[in-house]
Enzyme design. Sequence first.
Site, PDB file in Angstrom:
ATOM      1  N   ASP A  10       0.845  -1.193   0.000  1.00 56.84           N
ATOM      2  CA  ASP A  10       0.000   0.000   0.000  1.00 56.84           C
ATOM      3  C   ASP A  10       0.888   1.255   0.000  1.00 56.84           C
ATOM      4  O   ASP A  10       2.040   1.186  -0.365  1.00 56.84           O
ATOM      5  CB  ASP A  10      -0.919  -0.034   1.223  1.00 56.84           C
ATOM      6  CG  ASP A  10      -0.112  -0.324   2.493  1.00 56.84           C
ATOM      7  OD1 ASP A  10       1.149  -0.234   2.446  1.00 56.84           O
ATOM      8  OD2 ASP A  10      -0.720  -0.647   3.524  1.00 56.84           O
ATOM      9  N   HIS A  23       0.698  -9.081  -3.634  1.00 53.19           N
ATOM     10  CA  HIS A  23      -0.286  -8.073  -3.224  1.00 53.19           C
ATOM     11  C   HIS A  23       0.435  -6.727  -3.141  1.00 53.19           C
ATOM     12  O   HIS A  23       1.000  -6.357  -2.124  1.00 53.19           O
ATOM     13  CB  HIS A  23      -0.884  -8.460  -1.867  1.00 53.19           C
ATOM     14  CG  HIS A  23      -1.862  -7.465  -1.321  1.00 53.19           C
ATOM     15  ND1 HIS A  23      -3.231  -7.577  -1.499  1.00 53.19           N
ATOM     16  CD2 HIS A  23      -1.688  -6.343  -0.601  1.00 53.19           C
ATOM     17  CE1 HIS A  23      -3.835  -6.570  -0.908  1.00 53.19           C
ATOM     18  NE2 HIS A  23      -2.924  -5.800  -0.346  1.00 53.19           N
TER      19      HIS A  23
END
Length: 578
Positions: free
Chosen positions: A93, A446
Amino acid sequence: MLVQSLLLTALSILSLSPASSGTVSSSSSSSPSSSSVNAQYSNLLGDALWFYEAQRSGKLPSDNRVSWRNDSALQDGSDNGLDLSGGYYDAGDYLKATYPLCWTMTSLAWSALSYGQAYVRSGQDAYLDRTLRWGMDWLIRANPDKDTLYVLVGDPDVDNQYWGGDQGIPNPRPSYKIDRINPGTDAFASCSSAFAATSYLYGGGGNNSLPVQQPGQVDPSETLGGVPTIQDADYSSTLLRHASDLWELATTTTKRQRYQVAQPVVSKIYPSTDYQDDLVLSSLWMALATANRTYSEAAETFYDQAQPAFPYNQGPLNWDQKAPALPILASQISLASNQLGLSFSKYQSDSEVWLDSLVSGKMTNTFTTPKGLLWFDGDSDPASLNPSLNSAFLISLYRSLASNPAKTKAYSDFADSQIDYVLGSGNGYNGPFVVGVHPNSPSNPHSAMASGGQDITKINTSPPTEINTLYGALIGGPDRKDRFFDLRDDYPQTEVALDYNAPLVAITLYRLSTSTDDPPYGLPEDEAYPSSSHGLSKGAKIAIAVIVVVVFFSLLGALAWWRREWLRRSYRLRKLGL
Ligand SMILES: *[C@@H]1O[C@H](CO)[C@@H](O)[C@H](O)[C@H]1NC(C)=O
Ligand SMILES: *[C@@H]1O[C@H](CO)[C@@H](O)[C@H](O)[C@H]1NC(C)=O
Ligand SMILES: *[C@@H]1O[C@H](CO)[C@@H](O)[C@H](O)[C@H]1NC(C)=O
């Protein structure tokens, strides 16, 4: 041997590696005799550092190697009138988290001090320098005055709702601090460790190192640590000033408390368990960096007063829990500097409390998976490879400091089993858990940046294939039954993070330093990702000719060997009467 080195030379001339990864290129000027180190491990090291480059935030310099990254989050810190741009995105992120970053920087410096010659020999020393500076330069900004440390940039709740590229990162991105009035003992101390460890690495003419062998075990001319090519005395003293300010702050603030008490927002991502370990760690690094006994005495006091007593800790090593690292670092420091008054035999026996318990399978809440991955119940569930590789990292530092050869062997075997599992041997997945180094490498880390996806409701399928290859990223890891699904939204299994890659770097340095064998995945990266866009240069054509000749003679050799083996086997069978 000759055939092998010819092949290596030919491969390096061919240089079919992707221009975008951290693979050692033959034109790299800092790359010395590449035949003295294993080429595949050198590439793995290069890729593991390239991952950090892909995680950069802020204004990217012109020598940035990650073609698909852009300048981003340039306004960070403006809410507090500061420039907090730069640094690294923590994981998949866009948050910037100080506490785990400080551990990452500390452990990268630690492995470089212990196995630094592997950086020099593999030509990756310049990238070590860039990796550390990108982190430490930001930490300097995050410590804008003696009494303040910024611990987070970005709102976890907002960030959680965003899945997209580096151009649409949602604003505002608040910056959160701790300070003398609202202290966070663990974060102050952990960042003091990072500053002190890197200060020591850059200082001493770059020759500073930490021993991974006992006196007399090795020819003193063959030191394993130290990276002379990155020495920078001015930088070293700047880093030391921050280290010392933060150590003061950690130890003199009257309220000792965990940093999430002062700044509760961090409990959403990186709450800390305790600060006692950080106080010892930072005092040890300060002692090493300054050769001042005030700090080694403080380290002993913090260590001896801790409750529960450190050597009996049963947990793993990670960004939060450093207990098993303390006696191991103290053992190394006691050998590096006898003026500091640290007792090698005390820390040697304390190191072995944890290590013996680990390798004998007697550690509480710990087991190995059916295929052999070390598992700490609870700690391994959100990311299974990290506790395993961090254990291997500690062993790589300590194994030759053990009190007898049987222990050295037991520890080394255990570490090797974990490293081999991660790098693709017998793990049931048939590939290494590192992105972009093998055809079977995970292909769905991810990572919002790498995926190219924009739709948070369709993380797995949009786009169908992840757009960018995040070379060298270690992913979270398989489950407790060795199952791994390579799904982008399965963040315990496939997320990437700064702190996951630090022990990958360390074990790669260890393998480079102790062996010339190939990694277990045993396939040149070049074969996995042939470059398609470039025609072959003259050098490459010569190299191909060399390879053809070499392969021909190797085949002849193999044929002779096979015939000899066949004869030998039929002789054995005959002897057995079969
Ligand atoms: C960088 O910018 C280009 C051009 O706008 C864009 O196509 C690309 O997706 C951006 N990279 C990331 C990681 O978002
Ligand atoms: C560091 O090591 C290099 C190479 O061995 C040597 O030339 C230099 O003098 C050393 N520097 C210091 C400060 O010891
Ligand atoms: C050692 O460190 C302490 C604490 O920072 C300091 O007060 C002292 O002056 C230092 N001693 C030396 C010899 O530098």
